[in-house]
Enzyme design. Structure first.
Site, short mmCIF file in Angstrom:
data_model
loop_
_atom_site.label_atom_id
_atom_site.label_comp_id
_atom_site.label_asym_id
_atom_site.label_seq_id
_atom_site.Cartn_x
_atom_site.Cartn_y
_atom_site.Cartn_z
N THR A 1 -33.33 42.25 -76.46
CA THR A 1 -33.19 40.93 -76.11
C THR A 1 -33.10 40.26 -77.51
O THR A 1 -33.86 40.51 -78.28
CB THR A 1 -34.14 40.68 -75.29
N THR B 1 -39.72 39.09 -75.61
CA THR B 1 -38.84 40.16 -75.34
C THR B 1 -39.64 41.39 -74.94
O THR B 1 -40.89 41.55 -75.43
CB THR B 1 -38.17 40.75 -76.67
N ASP C 1 -36.95 38.60 -67.24
CA ASP C 1 -38.00 37.30 -67.61
C ASP C 1 -37.03 36.53 -68.41
O ASP C 1 -37.27 35.38 -68.47
CB ASP C 1 -38.86 37.85 -68.33
#
Ligand code: ASP
Length: 324
Positions: free
Chosen positions: A191, A242, A222
């Site tokens: 991410t 992340t 998330d």
């Protein structure tokens, strides 16, 4: 508390390209490629801040640069779901207003973080998902691409390995298999995210992801959840996370850092460290955050062996790092 209009705050910008079990490379050229990509994305965000632009525009621009880089698990580098397609999530938050925008499960938006910014600024909503989000992207004139744009042999090989391992959903950089590469694409999260304080003292955060390799279609982590993977409040901190998304959601990790600062009066360093090591780790989660507080302090704790990251302060050179 400093005024947000006096334009006398040196800017600060930090980005991440994911965390995980990153293995130091014997071939420094491979690491150099990551360092160069991080530096380039930082430069894209920094130029906006150096020209007096907003923290929101800077973090979105830096994340767009990372989405356009296939090394990272976002945009064109997104990993595959169990169904062999890409479903991407992104969010952005403006610390000056607490406005936020997020998208989940988009498949044909070239830069999901741009759509998240449009959701924040134009939709009247905070979070749009799948077809509705894509319809809104069309309405806003956001750059759309065919799903083939996201086709990626390395990512497909990761999916096939994940299926063979029957390991369920896997973080991009943490699949457990080894590819033989010094920086194993199966051993790191991917991410991407950015946080910034602009010269007006405004904070912002943006994050974008393809999620987990072999994830259940429709699964949302998330990254697009305000307070979990992304949070910004001028009174406290901007955070971009992340890691294993389910744990960051259960820990409400990004907001947890802000709350420790606001209510517990902790320093940024203490707050970010406690959230990662006492809260996320305690649940079994792995990953890290980048965070900038209202005074321009920077913290980047992670509980994995590495986290791709870069940062710059006004008047200083860009720093990049992968390991501790
Ligand atoms: N946090 C992301 C998710 O769970 C994955 C990552 O950070 O690489 O979707």
């Amino acid at each position: 508390m400093s005024s947000i209009t006096d334009m006398n705050h040196p800017y600060v910008l930090a980005i991440h390209g994911g965390a995980g079990t990153i293995i130091p490379s014997a071939d420094h050229q491979i690491e150099a490629v990551y360092h160069a990509a991080l530096k380039q994305a930082t430069a894209v965000g920094e130029i906006i801040l150096a020209n007096g632009g907003s923290a929101v525009d800077a973090v979105v621009a830096a994340v767009v640069a990372l989405e356009d880089c296939p090394l990272f698990n976002a945009g064109c580098g997104s990993v595959y779901t169990a169904d062999g397609i890409q479903e991407m999530d992104a969010s952005v938050m403006d610390g000056s207003t607490l406005a936020a925008g997020a998208v989940t499960c988009v498949r044909t938006v070239r830069n999901p973080v741009r759509l998240a910014q449009a959701v924040m600024e134009k939709s009247g909503c905070v979070l749009l998902t799948s077809e509705g989000a894509e319809r809104f992207a069309h309405e806003c004139g956001i750059d759309m691409v065919a799903p083939e744009y996201f086709a990626n042999e390395i990512r497909m090989a990761q999916l096939l390995r994940a299926r063979t391992a029957a390991a369920g959903a896997q973080l991009d950089h943490d699949g457990g298999a080894t590819s033989g590469d010094p920086i194993d694409p199966n051993q790191k999260f991917g991410t991407v995210g950015a946080v910034a304080r602009d010269r007006s003292g405004n904070l912002a955060s943006a994050v974008s992801t393809g999620g987990l390799t072999n994830k259940r279609p429709g699964r949302v982590g998330d990254t697009p959840i305000v307070g979990a993977g992304c949070y910004a409040d001028n009174r406290t901190v901007a955070v971009a996370a992340t890691g294993t998304g389910e744990y960051f959601m259960r820990a409400v990790a990004a907001y947890d850092i802000a709350a420790r600062i606001e209510y517990g009066h902790l320093s940024l360093e203490q707050a970010a460290h406690q959230t990662i090591f006492d809260k996320v780790s305690a649940l079994g989660g792995r990953g890290g955050v980048i965070a900038i507080d209202r005074d321009g302090n920077l913290a980047m704790p992670f509980n994995t062996s590495g986290m791709y990251r870069a940062w710059v302060r006004e008047g200083e050179a860009v720093h990049t790092a992968i390991f501790l």
